[in-house]
Design a protein around this motif. Structure first.
Motif, PDB file in Angstrom:
ATOM      1  N   ASN A  15       0.854  -1.194   0.000  1.00  0.00           N
ATOM      2  CA  ASN A  15       0.000   0.000   0.000  1.00  0.00           C
ATOM      3  C   ASN A  15       0.884   1.236   0.000  1.00  0.00           C
ATOM      4  OD1 ASN A  15      -2.723  -1.273   0.499  1.00  0.00           O
ATOM      5  ND2 ASN A  15      -1.578  -2.079   2.230  1.00  0.00           N
ATOM      6  N   ASP A  18      -2.132   6.001   1.452  1.00  0.00           N
ATOM      7  CA  ASP A  18      -3.557   5.958   1.789  1.00  0.00           C
ATOM      8  C   ASP A  18      -4.231   7.281   1.441  1.00  0.00           C
ATOM      9  OD1 ASP A  18      -2.569   7.560   3.827  1.00  0.00           O
ATOM     10  OD2 ASP A  18      -3.578   6.473   5.436  1.00  0.00           O
ATOM     11  N   CYS A  20      -6.155   9.652  -0.882  1.00  0.00           N
ATOM     12  CA  CYS A  20      -7.058   9.336  -1.981  1.00  0.00           C
ATOM     13  C   CYS A  20      -8.026  10.480  -2.246  1.00  0.00           C
ATOM     14  CB  CYS A  20      -7.838   8.070  -1.656  1.00  0.00           C
ATOM     15  SG  CYS A  20      -8.772   7.435  -3.064  1.00  0.00           S
ATOM     16  N   CYS A  27     -15.377   3.256   1.794  1.00  0.00           N
ATOM     17  CA  CYS A  27     -13.958   3.121   2.120  1.00  0.00           C
ATOM     18  C   CYS A  27     -13.627   3.728   3.477  1.00  0.00           C
ATOM     19  CB  CYS A  27     -13.117   3.796   1.041  1.00  0.00           C
ATOM     20  SG  CYS A  27     -11.347   3.674   1.353  1.00  0.00           S
ATOM     21  N   PHE A  29     -10.374   3.438   4.339  1.00  0.00           N
ATOM     22  CA  PHE A  29      -8.921   3.454   4.164  1.00  0.00           C
ATOM     23  C   PHE A  29      -8.394   4.828   3.759  1.00  0.00           C
ATOM     24  CE2 PHE A  29      -5.301   2.888   1.209  1.00  0.00           C
ATOM     25  CZ  PHE A  29      -4.399   2.312   2.079  1.00  0.00           C
ATOM     26  N   GLY A  30      -9.011   5.450   2.775  1.00  0.00           N
ATOM     27  CA  GLY A  30      -8.496   6.676   2.171  1.00  0.00           C
ATOM     28  C   GLY A  30      -8.491   7.875   3.100  1.00  0.00           C
ATOM     29  N   GLY A  69      -3.922   0.757  -2.773  1.00  0.00           N
ATOM     30  CA  GLY A  69      -3.702   2.039  -2.119  1.00  0.00           C
ATOM     31  C   GLY A  69      -4.634   3.093  -2.670  1.00  0.00           C
ATOM     32  N   GLY A  70      -4.406   4.322  -2.270  1.00  0.00           N
ATOM     33  CA  GLY A  70      -5.275   5.424  -2.655  1.00  0.00           C
ATOM     34  C   GLY A  70      -4.922   6.044  -3.995  1.00  0.00           C
TER      35      GLY A  70
END
Length: 121
Positions: A15, A18, A20, A27, A29-30, A69-70
């Protein structure tokens, strides 16, 4: 087709960032560029993460890097290409797999690059 033969893929997720711009509702994650918890790896860090515990001669050797990943607004097409080239040079037998979002990120980077080149001509 293959009888009693089973094949396994040993996958390592990488990744690189992160950060994004997509803001997908599902999501968790971003992160935004200015978020203090956001991260973006350097190329050297990406290659280091890929190499953690890597050995080509073991039964559980990594066979694939899955790059996720972003959609980072500041990473260039050159950055992504250099990352992939660097992984292939360091780990030539490992398959590179990227998430489907890469197509949109690469297209976005390519459009930005084409615009910049046109603008500067």
């Amino acid at each position: 087709m293959h009888g009693n033969v089973t094949y396994f893929n040993v996958n390592r997720h990488i990744n690189p960032t992160d950060v994004c711009v997509a803001s997908c509702r599902l999501c968790a994650f971003g992160k935004r560029v200015k978020d203090p918890k956001a991260y973006t790896m350097s190329l050297e860090q990406v290659w280091e993460v890929a190499g953690h515990g890597w050995s080509p001669n073991t039964a559980d050797a990594v066979t694939e890097f899955h790059i996720v990943g972003g959609l980072h607004p500041e990473l260039t097409l050159d950055w992504y290409c250099e990352m992939l080239r660097g992984l292939k040079v360091r780990f030539p037998q490992v398959h590179l797999r990227r998430s489907p979002w890469w197509k949109s990120d690469i297209c976005r980077s390519a459009r930005s690059l084409a615009f910049a080149r046109h603008w500067n001509d």
